[in-house]
Design an enzyme around this catalytic site. Structure first.
Site, short mmCIF file in Angstrom:
data_model
loop_
_atom_site.label_atom_id
_atom_site.label_comp_id
_atom_site.label_asym_id
_atom_site.label_seq_id
_atom_site.Cartn_x
_atom_site.Cartn_y
_atom_site.Cartn_z
N GLY A 10 67.56 17.83 79.96
CA GLY A 10 67.29 18.46 78.73
C GLY A 10 65.87 18.03 78.06
O GLY A 10 65.03 17.37 78.81
N GLU A 161 60.50 16.81 69.12
CA GLU A 161 60.05 17.80 69.81
C GLU A 161 58.66 18.22 69.35
O GLU A 161 58.56 18.29 68.04
CB GLU A 161 61.08 18.82 69.85
CG GLU A 161 62.30 18.40 70.72
CD GLU A 161 63.35 19.62 70.66
OE1 GLU A 161 63.05 20.66 70.59
OE2 GLU A 161 64.39 19.18 70.79
N LYS A 216 70.57 4.90 65.09
CA LYS A 216 70.07 6.43 65.59
C LYS A 216 70.53 7.27 64.47
O LYS A 216 69.87 8.16 63.82
CB LYS A 216 70.69 6.59 66.87
CG LYS A 216 70.30 8.00 67.25
CD LYS A 216 68.78 8.51 67.52
CE LYS A 216 68.40 9.85 67.49
NZ LYS A 216 67.55 10.36 68.27
N CYS A 272 69.46 17.75 66.23
CA CYS A 272 69.89 16.47 65.93
C CYS A 272 70.34 16.25 64.38
O CYS A 272 71.55 15.74 64.04
CB CYS A 272 68.74 15.44 66.20
SG CYS A 272 68.38 15.10 67.88
N LYS A 275 74.02 17.79 63.02
CA LYS A 275 74.88 17.17 63.98
C LYS A 275 75.19 15.74 63.77
O LYS A 275 76.21 15.15 63.57
CB LYS A 275 74.37 17.48 65.56
CG LYS A 275 75.59 17.25 66.65
CD LYS A 275 75.21 17.64 67.94
CE LYS A 275 74.06 16.79 68.45
NZ LYS A 275 73.88 17.07 69.91
N PHE A 334 62.48 26.02 65.45
CA PHE A 334 62.86 25.26 64.44
C PHE A 334 61.74 24.57 63.70
O PHE A 334 61.91 23.85 62.62
CB PHE A 334 64.10 24.13 64.74
CG PHE A 334 63.93 22.96 65.51
CD1 PHE A 334 63.40 23.03 66.81
CD2 PHE A 334 63.55 21.98 64.90
CE1 PHE A 334 63.33 21.77 67.50
CE2 PHE A 334 63.38 20.47 65.57
CZ PHE A 334 63.18 20.75 66.84
N ARG A 342 67.45 25.47 68.54
CA ARG A 342 68.63 25.00 68.04
C ARG A 342 68.60 24.50 66.66
O ARG A 342 67.93 24.01 66.02
CB ARG A 342 69.01 23.81 69.08
CG ARG A 342 69.24 24.15 70.39
CD ARG A 342 69.51 22.95 71.36
NE ARG A 342 68.33 21.98 71.52
CZ ARG A 342 68.28 20.79 72.09
NH1 ARG A 342 69.12 20.68 72.75
NH2 ARG A 342 67.38 19.92 71.99
C1 UDX Z 1 64.30 14.66 64.73
C2 UDX Z 1 63.83 13.16 64.43
O1 UDX Z 1 62.55 13.19 64.02
C3 UDX Z 1 63.68 12.45 65.94
O2 UDX Z 1 63.26 11.02 65.51
C4 UDX Z 1 64.92 12.00 66.71
O3 UDX Z 1 64.75 11.50 68.09
C5 UDX Z 1 65.50 13.83 66.86
O4 UDX Z 1 65.26 14.42 65.59
P1 UDX Z 1 63.25 16.86 65.87
O5 UDX Z 1 64.44 17.60 65.44
O6 UDX Z 1 62.63 17.16 67.17
O7 UDX Z 1 63.04 15.39 65.89
O8 UDX Z 1 62.09 17.19 64.89
P2 UDX Z 1 61.55 16.71 63.33
O9 UDX Z 1 60.06 16.68 63.51
O10 UDX Z 1 62.27 15.65 63.20
O11 UDX Z 1 61.91 18.02 62.51
C6 UDX Z 1 63.28 18.35 62.32
C7 UDX Z 1 63.37 19.27 61.24
O12 UDX Z 1 62.78 19.00 59.83
C8 UDX Z 1 62.35 20.81 61.48
O13 UDX Z 1 63.15 21.63 61.21
C9 UDX Z 1 61.19 20.70 60.73
O14 UDX Z 1 60.67 21.79 60.39
C10 UDX Z 1 61.90 19.95 59.54
N1 UDX Z 1 60.65 19.38 58.65
C11 UDX Z 1 60.21 18.07 59.02
C12 UDX Z 1 60.47 19.71 57.38
O15 UDX Z 1 61.30 20.76 56.74
N2 UDX Z 1 59.81 18.93 56.70
C13 UDX Z 1 59.12 17.76 56.90
O16 UDX Z 1 58.43 17.15 56.10
C14 UDX Z 1 59.51 17.46 58.36
P1 ADP Z 2 69.09 17.12 74.84
O1 ADP Z 2 68.26 17.89 73.56
O2 ADP Z 2 70.13 16.02 74.22
O3 ADP Z 2 68.35 16.64 75.77
P2 ADP Z 2 70.29 19.38 76.36
O4 ADP Z 2 71.22 20.41 75.96
O5 ADP Z 2 68.69 19.82 76.16
O6 ADP Z 2 70.17 18.12 75.14
O7 ADP Z 2 70.25 18.60 77.64
C1 ADP Z 2 71.40 18.18 78.29
C2 ADP Z 2 71.83 18.83 79.64
O8 ADP Z 2 72.92 17.71 80.30
C3 ADP Z 2 72.05 19.95 79.88
O9 ADP Z 2 70.92 20.37 80.89
C4 ADP Z 2 73.05 20.13 80.73
O10 ADP Z 2 73.42 20.94 81.82
C5 ADP Z 2 73.30 18.63 81.53
N1 ADP Z 2 74.64 18.17 81.65
C6 ADP Z 2 75.80 18.36 80.52
N2 ADP Z 2 76.74 17.55 81.41
C7 ADP Z 2 76.36 17.08 82.55
C8 ADP Z 2 77.08 16.56 83.60
N3 ADP Z 2 78.35 15.95 83.55
N4 ADP Z 2 76.20 16.22 84.86
C9 ADP Z 2 75.17 16.49 84.72
N5 ADP Z 2 74.45 17.23 83.76
C10 ADP Z 2 75.23 17.40 82.73
#
Ligand code: UDX
Ligand code: ADP
Ligand code: UDX
Length: 480
Positions: A10, A161, A216, A272, A275, A334, A342
């Site tokens: 993923g 991301e 984390k 993240c 959740k 997002f 997501r």
């Molecule tokens: C986050 C954490 O940054 C990362 O360390 C962790 O591993 C996974 O979760 P991510 O969700 O990919 O990463 O993106 P991030 O840049 O953190 O943004 C999260 C959300 O907050 C987005 O919707 C972004 O637009 C929003 N955001 C971020 C704001 O609204 N304001 C800000 O100043 C920063």
């Molecule tokens: P993340 O953002 O944490 O990487 P994703 O949903 O993008 O999460 O990725 C999780 C991946 O794990 C999915 O592609 C899903 O198909 C895979 N997955 C879930 N359960 C299993 C399993 N038992 N064996 C192999 N792959 C799995």
């Protein structure tokens, strides 16, 4: 030759393993997944996720020491180190529904590892999981091990991301948690040696298992908390005439606070933050800490408040009804530089506007029609299940059309909402857009990307989060 296998191809597993393969040519890396379509995409020119820089890394390593496969059992059985990066959805039913993590996919991965292993292995927790998951996984592995030894490590991924490759190449820190036994320490060292190929030693932190797991959750909770704090301030700025950008800048200049992550927005999204906080809340409640749980819950409450507040602004500005009015939605992902939707705030905003019977024309440079329809019809928390297990949305939302151009989206619209901060929205020809819109023409900027003054000169009525309101909006207050 060390062999690594990662279960789950993923957003985390794919880029992380690609960078390990890039930086460690002597290690063979296999990324496996139960989703055939996902693996096919990783093996094609059209990777399953959009991430700047990822294509180049994958092209360089794929077929050399990086392989994508659905043969999960074969690669797991051959590996020395197995990363687990599978989905950890929020439970939708039963004990802890709406809060606790559903570890179904994790548990099935652990049982499979125990089942197919013929040699000792290090099993690495990569997906964010509740504290003490490692202990549970360790029990599953050792009770089914047939004499094979497993060492479990927690190595949470901190990449964001849109900047995943940069974050992986040059991380603020790599965190490895393990048992304090000699075997646990040896496992930590083995994983540390992998990262040490490109990450400076002082950035590789080692802790006990639970500290790593909790760090984390805590890091994501702190980051989300900053956004809710600045978003809460944005509401007060609108009420008082202060400008949230000026306030953030002034606050961030304090080196104890720092300038990053202080952008007011329509709300945070992503797989993240919500959740992980819900998870944290659940863990606090289970440990008899209701006050701590309540504290973190507020971060999510303010995020929901911010999304509602935005919808209410749109509706109240347009004479308290958007029924049958065309509203353009610019941006659905997002955040910018990703196609990921997501938990995007756009889902709640669009649903809110649809609830008031608006017609939506949506444009995002990276999100497909199918994905948007799926997001708008899916139930809360259902997004986090392997894609092939999700039924395609049987119905589509009729009042929604998805178009491939911002000008098309805004044509004949009464208002436009910017919900993702894509760079291209800064340089649109807003005069051209204004000319083709219904009047009065409204802009609702949920990401503070437009030049408010310029747009007001053109003739737009502009709302921008946390900025001084124009007279029109002051006369039509929105209460969340
Ligand atoms: C986050 C954490 O940054 C990362 O360390 C962790 O591993 C996974 O979760 P991510 O969700 O990919 O990463 O993106 P991030 O840049 O953190 O943004 C999260 C959300 O907050 C987005 O919707 C972004 O637009 C929003 N955001 C971020 C704001 O609204 N304001 C800000 O100043 C920063
Ligand atoms: P993340 O953002 O944490 O990487 P994703 O949903 O993008 O999460 O990725 C999780 C991946 O794990 C999915 O592609 C899903 O198909 C895979 N997955 C879930 N359960 C299993 C399993 N038992 N064996 C192999 N792959 C799995
Ligand atoms: C504070 C602000 O720091 C300062 O900018 C403002 O002008 C006045 O208020 P002050 O109250 O003098 O200054 O001290 P500060 O260092 O901020 O500490 C405040 C309290 O927080 C103290 O009780 C301190 O012990 C506590 N604290 C501080 C912690 O418990 N943990 C920390 O990490 C930091």
């Amino acid at each position: 030759m060390v062999k690594i296998c990662c279960i789950g191809a993923g957003y985390v597993g794919g880029p992380t393993m690609a960078v390990i393969a890039l930086k460690c040519p002597s290690i063979q890396v296999a990324v496996v997944d139960i989703s055939i379509s996902r693996i096919n995409a990783w093996n094609s020119d059209q990777l399953p996720i959009y991430e700047p820089g990822l294509d180049g890394v994958v092209k360089e390593c794929r077929g050399r020491n990086l392989f994508f496969s659905t043969d999960v059992e074969k690669h797991v059985s051959e590996a020395d180190i197995v990363f687990v990066s599978v989905n950890t959805p929020t439970k939708t039913q039963g004990l802890g529904a709406g809060k606790a993590a559903d570890l179904t996919y994790w548990e099935s991965a652990a049982r499979m590892i125990a089942d197919v292993s013929k040699s000792n292995k290090i099993v690495v927790e990569k997906s964010t999981v509740p504290v003490k998951t490692a202990e549970a996984i360790e029990k599953i592995l050792t009770h089914n091990s047939k004499g094979i030894k497993f060492q479990i490590l927690s190595n949470p991924e901190f990449l964001a991301e849109g900047t995943a490759i940069r974050d992986l190449l040059s991380p603020d820190r790599v965190l490895i948690g393990g048992r304090e036994t000699p075997e646990g320490q040896a496992a930590i060292k083995a994983l540390k040696d992998v990262y040490a190929k490109w990450v400076p030693e002082d950035r590789i932190l080692t802790t006990n298992l639970w500290s790593a797991e909790l760090s984390k959750l805590a890091a994501n909770a702190f980051l989300a908390q900053r956004i809710s704090s600045v978003n809460a301030m944005s509401a007060l700025c609108e009420a008082t005439g202060a400008d949230v950008t000026e306030v953030s800048y002034a606050v961030g200049k304090d080196t104890r606070i720092g300038p990053k992550f202080l952008n007011a927005s329509v709300g945070f999204g992503g797989s993240c933050f919500q959740k992980d906080i819900l998870n944290l809340v659940y863990i606090c409640e289970c440990n008899g800490l209701p006050d701590v749980a309540e504290y973190w819950k507020q971060v999510i409450k303010i995020n929901d408040y911010q999304k509602n507040r935005f919808v209410n602004r749109v509706v109240s500005s347009m004479f308290n009804t958007v029924s049958n009015k065309k509203i353009a939605i610019l941006g659905f992902a997002f955040k910018k530089d990703t196609g990921d939707t997501r938990e995007t705030p756009a889902i709640d905003v669009c649903k809110g506007l649809l609830g008031d019977k608006a017609r939506l024309s949506i444009y995002d440079p990276q999100v497909t029609d199918d994905q948007i329809q799926r997001d708008l019809t899916m139930k809360k928390f259902d997004w986090d299940h392997p894609l092939h297990l999700q039924p395609m949305s049987p119905t589509t939302v009729k009042q929604v059309s998805v178009v491939w151009d911002a000008y098309e989206a805004t044509k004949d619209a009464h208002g436009l909402c910017i919900l993702t901060e894509w760079d291209e929205f800064k340089t649109l020809d807003y005069q051209k857009i204004y000319d083709k819109m219904q009047k009065p023409a409204f802009v609702f900027d949920g990401r503070n990307v437009v030049n408010v003054e310029k747009l007001r000169e053109i003739g737009f009525i502009v709302y921008s989060i946390g900025k001084p309101l124009d007279a029109w909006l002051k006369d039509m207050p929105a209460v969340a």
